[in-house]
Design a protein around this motif. Structure first.
Motif, PDB file in Angstrom:
ATOM      1  N   GLU A 152       0.649  -1.165  -0.655  1.00 24.73           N
ATOM      2  CA  GLU A 152       0.168   0.711  -0.130  1.00 24.73           C
ATOM      3  C   GLU A 152       0.858   1.477  -0.446  1.00 24.73           C
ATOM      4  N   HIS A 153       1.720   1.239   0.838  1.00 22.12           N
ATOM      5  CA  HIS A 153       2.593   2.080   0.673  1.00 22.12           C
ATOM      6  C   HIS A 153       3.143   2.594  -0.769  1.00 22.12           C
ATOM      7  N   ALA A 154       3.592   1.273  -0.647  1.00 24.90           N
ATOM      8  CA  ALA A 154       4.422   1.482  -2.519  1.00 24.90           C
ATOM      9  C   ALA A 154       3.026   1.941  -3.425  1.00 24.90           C
ATOM     10  N   VAL A 155       2.253   1.671  -3.770  1.00 22.81           N
ATOM     11  CA  VAL A 155       1.370   2.064  -4.762  1.00 22.81           C
ATOM     12  C   VAL A 155       0.760   2.801  -4.420  1.00 22.81           C
ATOM     13  N   ARG A 156       1.051   3.794  -3.195  1.00 23.54           N
ATOM     14  CA  ARG A 156       0.638   5.299  -2.864  1.00 23.54           C
ATOM     15  C   ARG A 156       1.997   6.332  -3.264  1.00 23.54           C
ATOM     16  N   TYR A 157       3.084   5.552  -3.027  1.00 19.88           N
ATOM     17  CA  TYR A 157       3.902   6.850  -3.671  1.00 19.88           C
ATOM     18  C   TYR A 157       3.559   6.858  -4.659  1.00 19.88           C
ATOM     19  N   ALA A 158       3.627   5.835  -6.160  1.00 18.86           N
ATOM     20  CA  ALA A 158       3.514   5.862  -7.494  1.00 18.86           C
ATOM     21  C   ALA A 158       2.138   6.552  -7.352  1.00 18.86           C
ATOM     22  N   GLU A 159       0.946   6.492  -6.695  1.00 17.98           N
ATOM     23  CA  GLU A 159      -0.245   6.965  -7.325  1.00 17.98           C
ATOM     24  C   GLU A 159      -0.679   8.476  -7.150  1.00 17.98           C
ATOM     25  N   GLU A 160       0.279   8.873  -5.956  1.00 17.77           N
ATOM     26  CA  GLU A 160       0.373  10.085  -4.956  1.00 17.77           C
ATOM     27  C   GLU A 160       1.372  11.198  -5.552  1.00 17.77           C
ATOM     28  N   ARG A 161       2.726  10.625  -5.992  1.00 21.87           N
ATOM     29  CA  ARG A 161       3.773  11.373  -5.940  1.00 21.87           C
ATOM     30  C   ARG A 161       4.182  10.844  -7.100  1.00 21.87           C
ATOM     31  N   HIS A 162       3.869  10.325  -8.071  1.00 25.83           N
ATOM     32  CA  HIS A 162       4.586   9.201  -9.519  1.00 25.83           C
ATOM     33  C   HIS A 162       5.616   9.400  -9.228  1.00 25.83           C
ATOM     34  N   TRP A 163       6.134   8.879  -8.299  1.00 30.40           N
ATOM     35  CA  TRP A 163       7.300   8.588  -7.749  1.00 30.40           C
ATOM     36  C   TRP A 163       7.740   6.718  -8.277  1.00 30.40           C
ATOM     37  N   GLU A 164       8.738   6.626  -9.171  1.00 31.01           N
ATOM     38  CA  GLU A 164       8.791   5.164  -9.522  1.00 31.01           C
ATOM     39  C   GLU A 164       9.357   3.967  -8.272  1.00 31.01           C
ATOM     40  N   VAL A 165       9.125   3.022  -8.211  1.00 31.89           N
ATOM     41  CA  VAL A 165       9.339   2.762  -7.106  1.00 31.89           C
ATOM     42  C   VAL A 165       9.593   1.090  -7.774  1.00 31.89           C
ATOM     43  N   PHE A 166      10.337   0.042  -6.349  1.00 28.07           N
ATOM     44  CA  PHE A 166      10.771  -0.978  -6.857  1.00 28.07           C
ATOM     45  C   PHE A 166      10.597  -1.981  -6.115  1.00 28.07           C
ATOM     46  N   PRO A 167      11.016  -3.609  -5.642  1.00 34.69           N
ATOM     47  CA  PRO A 167      10.898  -4.467  -4.276  1.00 34.69           C
ATOM     48  C   PRO A 167      12.335  -4.185  -4.317  1.00 34.69           C
ATOM     49  N   GLY A 168      13.377  -4.144  -2.935  1.00 26.98           N
ATOM     50  CA  GLY A 168      13.750  -4.950  -2.662  1.00 26.98           C
ATOM     51  C   GLY A 168      14.208  -6.134  -2.116  1.00 26.98           C
ATOM     52  N   THR A 169      14.836  -6.553  -1.082  1.00 28.59           N
ATOM     53  CA  THR A 169      15.090  -7.484  -0.394  1.00 28.59           C
ATOM     54  C   THR A 169      14.660  -7.373   0.578  1.00 28.59           C
ATOM     55  N   TRP A 170      14.585  -8.354   1.930  1.00 33.19           N
ATOM     56  CA  TRP A 170      13.743  -8.288   3.570  1.00 33.19           C
ATOM     57  C   TRP A 170      13.938  -9.230   4.210  1.00 33.19           C
ATOM     58  N   LEU A 171      14.020  -8.762   5.383  1.00 32.37           N
ATOM     59  CA  LEU A 171      14.815  -9.333   6.612  1.00 32.37           C
ATOM     60  C   LEU A 171      14.109 -10.497   6.480  1.00 32.37           C
ATOM     61  N   GLU A 172      15.095 -12.257   7.326  1.00 38.95           N
ATOM     62  CA  GLU A 172      14.244 -12.671   7.565  1.00 38.95           C
ATOM     63  C   GLU A 172      14.886 -14.187   8.738  1.00 38.95           C
ATOM     64  N   SER A 173      14.091 -13.994   9.478  1.00 39.33           N
ATOM     65  CA  SER A 173      14.285 -15.016  10.766  1.00 39.33           C
ATOM     66  C   SER A 173      14.497 -16.541  10.829  1.00 39.33           C
ATOM     67  N   VAL A 174      16.018 -16.197  10.316  1.00 36.64           N
ATOM     68  CA  VAL A 174      16.195 -18.199  10.839  1.00 36.64           C
ATOM     69  C   VAL A 174      16.773 -18.586  12.467  1.00 36.64           C
ATOM     70  N   ARG A 175      15.316 -19.453  12.570  1.00 32.80           N
ATOM     71  CA  ARG A 175      16.258 -20.329  13.948  1.00 32.80           C
ATOM     72  C   ARG A 175      16.689 -19.139  15.187  1.00 32.80           C
ATOM     73  N   GLY A 176      16.176 -18.356  15.032  1.00 25.57           N
ATOM     74  CA  GLY A 176      16.232 -16.933  15.769  1.00 25.57           C
ATOM     75  C   GLY A 176      17.422 -15.752  15.385  1.00 25.57           C
ATOM     76  N   THR A 177      17.159 -16.201  14.271  1.00 24.92           N
ATOM     77  CA  THR A 177      18.364 -14.924  14.033  1.00 24.92           C
ATOM     78  C   THR A 177      18.121 -14.305  12.039  1.00 24.92           C
ATOM     79  N   GLU A 178      17.692 -12.672  12.356  1.00 26.27           N
ATOM     80  CA  GLU A 178      17.814 -12.434  11.432  1.00 26.27           C
ATOM     81  C   GLU A 178      18.368 -12.185  10.393  1.00 26.27           C
ATOM     82  N   ARG A 179      18.169 -12.102   8.710  1.00 25.59           N
ATOM     83  CA  ARG A 179      19.173 -12.056   7.561  1.00 25.59           C
ATOM     84  C   ARG A 179      18.589 -11.286   6.544  1.00 25.59           C
ATOM     85  N   CYS A 180      19.858 -10.685   6.242  1.00 22.18           N
ATOM     86  CA  CYS A 180      19.298 -10.546   4.848  1.00 22.18           C
ATOM     87  C   CYS A 180      18.660 -10.966   3.506  1.00 22.18           C
ATOM     88  N   SER A 181      17.762 -11.031   2.877  1.00 16.12           N
ATOM     89  CA  SER A 181      16.554 -12.529   1.946  1.00 16.12           C
ATOM     90  C   SER A 181      18.560 -12.687   1.454  1.00 16.12           C
TER      91      SER A 181
END
Length: 229
Positions: free
Chosen positions: A29-58
């Motif tokens: 919803e945030h990404a859509v609002r940036y595109a609709e309301e500000r006409h900003w280009e957006v693209f998806p990036g990596t995310w955080l994952e929890s592996v056995r209790g430890t957070e790491r980058c995807s």
């Protein structure tokens, strides 16, 4: 700055992806609002994952420099879009993906330490200077969004003020770069937030030349304090 809220989605592999939310809105919803309301280009990036209790980058890199908040691959530039329907499709496939904005297109960004950014904002308010959207990140940086082309102009603007660009902790994000947009989570430290939110009043971004004096002054003061320690 808004308070961060998060929710977790656990896949069949037992890896939990943490999806930040602000005021009840999902990343999509945030990404859509940036595109609709500000006409900003957006693209998806990596995310955080929890592996056995430890957070790491995807991305799987143990020493990732921007965990959970960087492009997935080198093709991100062509993937960036300001079309709301395309944005919805991208995040429908990857709802946990961070929200990234390319620089050098609709805007550039001036990057300064948080303490210098706060000092500069106070000075800008006193001088009644136009200020565009400003982000603050949990790594202690603030990004001032300005008109495109700032990355090429800022070094000369700083020199004209009597400073050596290399002496100030003041950088730029321009063509070929990107920034993480709120409420993207940056590592385990927290999420990127709006210090100055995008509004109808700041739709027209300032030129770098309008803001560089208070920003350079604030960064110069920070440098002097650091030398005195």
């Amino acid at each position: 700055m808004c308070v961060e809220e998060t929710m977790g989605v656990t896949g069949t592999s037992g890896v939990t992806a943490h999806i930040p939310e602000q005021r009840g809105r999902s990343l999509r919803e945030h990404a859509v609002r940036y595109a609709e309301e500000r006409h900003w280009e957006v693209f998806p990036g990596t995310w955080l994952e929890s592996v056995r209790g430890t957070e790491r980058c995807s991305c799987g890199e143990p020493a990732c420099e921007a965990p959970g908040a960087h492009p997935v691959d080198t093709r991100w530039s062509g993937q960036a879009t300001a079309t709301a329907s395309a944005v919805r499709r991208l995040w429908a496939r990857q709802p946990q993906a961070s929200v990234l904005l390319p620089t050098g297109r609709t805007f550039d960004a001036i990057d300064v330490p948080e303490t210098a950014g706060c000092l500069a904002l106070a000075r800008m308010e006193r001088l009644e200077l136009p200020v565009g959207p400003v982000t603050g990140s949990p790594d202690g940086r603030m990004l001032f969004l300005v008109q495109p082309g700032a990355a090429a102009k800022v070094p000369d603007l700083v020199r004209n003020l009597g400073w050596s660009p290399g002496a100030l902790d003041l950088g730029t994000r321009g063509e070929g770069g990107w920034i993480a947009a709120p409420p993207t989570r940056l590592g385990t430290r927290g999420s990127v937030q709006w210090v100055c939110r995008p509004t109808a009043a700041n739709r027209w971004l300032p030129d770098a030349a309008e803001l560089i004096s208070p920003l350079a002054y604030a960064c110069g003061r920070e440098a002097a304090v650091a030398r005195a320690r």
